[in-house]
Design an enzyme around this catalytic site. Structure first.
Site, PDB file in Angstrom:
ATOM      1  N   ASP A 155       0.853  -1.188   0.000  1.00 26.85           N
ATOM      2  CA  ASP A 155       0.000   0.000   0.000  1.00 26.85           C
ATOM      3  C   ASP A 155       0.887   1.235   0.000  1.00 26.85           C
ATOM      4  O   ASP A 155       2.107   1.140  -0.144  1.00 26.85           O
ATOM      5  CB  ASP A 155      -0.929  -0.028   1.224  1.00 26.85           C
ATOM      6  CG  ASP A 155      -0.139   0.006   2.526  1.00 26.85           C
ATOM      7  OD1 ASP A 155      -0.001   1.095   3.110  1.00 26.85           O
ATOM      8  OD2 ASP A 155       0.366  -1.050   2.963  1.00 26.85           O
ATOM      9  N   HIS A 469       1.306  -8.870  -3.814  1.00 21.79           N
ATOM     10  CA  HIS A 469       0.286  -7.905  -3.379  1.00 21.79           C
ATOM     11  C   HIS A 469       0.998  -6.560  -3.244  1.00 21.79           C
ATOM     12  O   HIS A 469       1.494  -6.193  -2.190  1.00 21.79           O
ATOM     13  CB  HIS A 469      -0.324  -8.347  -2.049  1.00 21.79           C
ATOM     14  CG  HIS A 469      -1.394  -7.425  -1.544  1.00 21.79           C
ATOM     15  ND1 HIS A 469      -2.712  -7.541  -1.911  1.00 21.79           N
ATOM     16  CD2 HIS A 469      -1.336  -6.355  -0.698  1.00 21.79           C
ATOM     17  CE1 HIS A 469      -3.417  -6.596  -1.307  1.00 21.79           C
ATOM     18  NE2 HIS A 469      -2.610  -5.865  -0.573  1.00 21.79           N
ATOM     19  N   ASP A 514       1.150 -17.389  -4.643  1.00 21.55           N
ATOM     20  CA  ASP A 514       1.689 -16.330  -5.505  1.00 21.55           C
ATOM     21  C   ASP A 514       0.519 -15.693  -6.248  1.00 21.55           C
ATOM     22  O   ASP A 514       0.315 -15.904  -7.442  1.00 21.55           O
ATOM     23  CB  ASP A 514       2.721 -16.908  -6.471  1.00 21.55           C
ATOM     24  CG  ASP A 514       3.378 -15.815  -7.316  1.00 21.55           C
ATOM     25  OD1 ASP A 514       3.215 -14.622  -6.972  1.00 21.55           O
ATOM     26  OD2 ASP A 514       4.045 -16.155  -8.317  1.00 21.55           O
ATOM     27  N   GLU A 523       2.483 -10.137   0.184  1.00 23.81           N
ATOM     28  CA  GLU A 523       2.748  -8.702   0.150  1.00 23.81           C
ATOM     29  C   GLU A 523       4.260  -8.480   0.217  1.00 23.81           C
ATOM     30  O   GLU A 523       5.038  -9.406   0.482  1.00 23.81           O
ATOM     31  CB  GLU A 523       2.039  -7.975   1.300  1.00 23.81           C
ATOM     32  CG  GLU A 523       2.040  -6.455   1.113  1.00 23.81           C
ATOM     33  CD  GLU A 523       1.113  -5.713   2.071  1.00 23.81           C
ATOM     34  OE1 GLU A 523       1.004  -4.483   1.911  1.00 23.81           O
ATOM     35  OE2 GLU A 523       0.518  -6.350   2.959  1.00 23.81           O
TER      36      GLU A 523
END
Length: 541
Positions: A155, A469, A514, A523
């Site tokens: 993020d 991710h 994956d 992530e």
């Protein structure tokens, strides 16, 4: 007889050093194996793997295939008598130089607030992002510049404590293994004078300065939007309001520790900057002294981004005091170290929540003559005892790493690399290179010598992670993910919906997907990359 898995022989997919130990792990019944030179098809070594070990964490029957006698540089693969094969790999004097550069370059790709140009970012270029001022939570009229630094993970949040951990790993790597950082990455700032690792760390340090509250010395915990953006949102398109979360003792302690460290490391290159770092560290320490019993951080109402909650700040205070003492030699900090060392927090952990290990390393690196005899001896003895415990776990593990079944947690690859870091610290303080051999086994695991035969670093190895991710890797339209990023690794807790749906009943070390929806296993973060840089640096000197 069942047909073998054609890739049931696992290796470090990057390779092995010419003079070092070379061990593949065979997951299967066949014992005979051959090492084949890829260019010629020539069999250069034939041997038998050892007895099978039923490895509970992976669910595999693991056999060690030792081919250390092969010392000629080249590219090879291994073939079993049953037709199984391994990935191809190199044998070279220093096989991990490109890997180290890639792991370090990843921090450039994590940069926030600036355009990543094609010259340095290649196909993963994107526009400047998150340039707006942040609203101080609870003070809607107060806005501050929070531009810069590194995105924390998949993020776009920026967090003071985890950022400090990542910088600390990189600065420690530079302090202990400076010769590994002589080559340029290169970066836009590369000048041929200041090592690139220090130029990259300065990006995050400059952002951390902005997180220190004017007038108090306390440090804001994080800068994020209220909620995470969609998974395919590129950073420049994440335009929601930014919020600065309140000051926390954990963030302030981490800030004091890493700034005191930076003051020492940058002094030969930029004395004015070093003085600025030290002054900021001392201001943060003053805040800590004035706030001895503050509650741990929890997300303010309305903010749902990563909390990085930490209810115990004794470890961060210990690290801060130890770095300030190492940098200044001032007795006031030495007294604080000795008082804090008596408290019951982990002294050998290198995780963002338990930073006590950094305090221990700082104190031991101050040297025997500058430290209190009994405390130095106690911390060193404890460090070596913890390293010995890890070595024993490696001996009992089929894939030769120090994780027990219950250690395959969210971010298990951070534990793999943190443990390797601790083993290398033990080597540094004892001179015993056996610790380094065990640490290298952890790197072998990360790079493919694991039950899944996968390299957990994007862009490196024969079968690397392809779908992390990581929002830029999802949203940029480029087939390959941003390279050089360490995936979180198996998480037996199955903490996301994708993992819970697809990985039920798997052994702990196989609880990995994956897939970009599996944020609990796949992530990426800056503080999973940073210990990997430290470990590879040791083997590039």
């Amino acid at each position: 007889m069942s047909k073998p898995n054609l890739r049931s022989i696992t290796v470090n997919q990057i390779g092995y050093s010419t003079e070092g130990a070379k061990i593949a792990i065979v997951n299967g019944e066949g014992q005979g194996f051959r090492v084949i030179r890829e260019e010629t098809g020539e069999v250069v070594y034939a041997g038998k793997s050892g007895a099978a070990v039923l490895d509970k964490p992976s669910g595999a029957k693991a056999r060690a295939a030792d081919f250390s006698e092969v010392r000629t540089a080249g590219r090879y693969y291994i073939e079993g008598d049953d037709g199984s094969i391994s990935a191809s790999f190199v044998i070279a004097d220093k096989p991990y130089q490109e890997l180290q550069q890639g792991l370090l370059k990843a921090f450039y790709y994590f940069r926030c607030g600036v355009e990543l140009t094609g010259e340095y970012a290649g196909p993963w270029a994107h526009g400047a992002c998150h340039t707006a001022e942040g609203i101080v939570h609870g003070q809607p009229e107060k806005r501050l510049d929070g531009c810069g630094g590194w995105h924390d993970a998949g993020d776009y949040g920026k967090y003071s404590g985890p950022g400090a951990k990542a910088i600390a790993d990189l600065l420690l790597a530079y302090e202990l293994y400076p010769a590994a950082f002589e080559a340029a990455v290169p970066l836009p700032e590369s000048d041929g004078r200041t090592p690139d690792v220090l130029l990259e760390c300065k990006v995050e340090l400059d952002w951390l300065f902005k997180m220190q509250e004017a007038g108090t010395g306390g440090v804001y915990h994080k800068l994020t939007t209220l909620n995470f953006p969609g998974l395919d949102v590129m950073p420049e398109n994440d335009t929601a309001e930014l919020y600065i979360s309140p000051v926390s003792a954990a963030a302030t302690g981490d800030f004091a520790g890493v700034m005191a460290m930076a003051a020492r490391v940058y002094e030969p290159y930029d004395q004015a900057y070093a003085r600025q770092c030290l002054a900021a560290a001392q201001a943060a320490w003053t805040w800590l002294e004035q706030h001895p019993g503050v509650p741990g951080f929890t997300n303010p109402p309305g903010i749902t981004t990563g909390e990085y909650g930490d209810g115990n700040d004794q470890d961060e205070r210990f690290w801060a005091a130890a770095e300030l003492y190492r940098t200044t030699g001032m007795e006031v900090y030495h007294e604080a170290v000795q008082a804090l060392a008596k408290l019951p927090f982990p002294k050998y952990s290198l995780g963002w929540a338990d930073m006590g290990g950094y305090g221990t390393l700082a104190y031991l690196l101050s040297g025997k003559s500058a430290t209190q005899t009994a405390l130095y001896a106690s911390l060193k003895q404890g460090l070596l005892a913890e390293a010995d415990r890890l070595v024993q776990q490696c001996r009992e593990d089929g894939y030769r790493i120090s994780l027990l079944e219950e250690d395959y947690i969210w971010g298990s690859n951070m534990l793999v690399m943190n443990n390797a870091m601790l083993l290398l610290a033990a080597e540094h303080f004892s001179g015993n290179t056996a610790y380094a051999g065990c640490a290298l086994d952890h790197l072998h695991y990360l790079m493919g010598r694991n039950v899944l035969d996968i390299s957990y670093v994007t862009g490196f190895g024969d079968r690397p992670v392809m779908h992390p991710h990581h929002r830029p890797s999802v949203g940029d339209g480029v087939a390959d993910p941003v390279p050089g990023m360490v995936s979180g690794g198996p998480d037996r807790g199955l903490h996301d919906e994708y993992a819970a749906r697809h990985l039920q009943g798997k052994p702990a070390a196989q609880c990995f997907a994956d897939h970009d929806l599996s944020y609990s296993t796949n992530e990426v973060t800056i503080y999973w990359n940073s210990p990997a840089v430290f470990v590879t640096a040791r083997f590039n000197v």
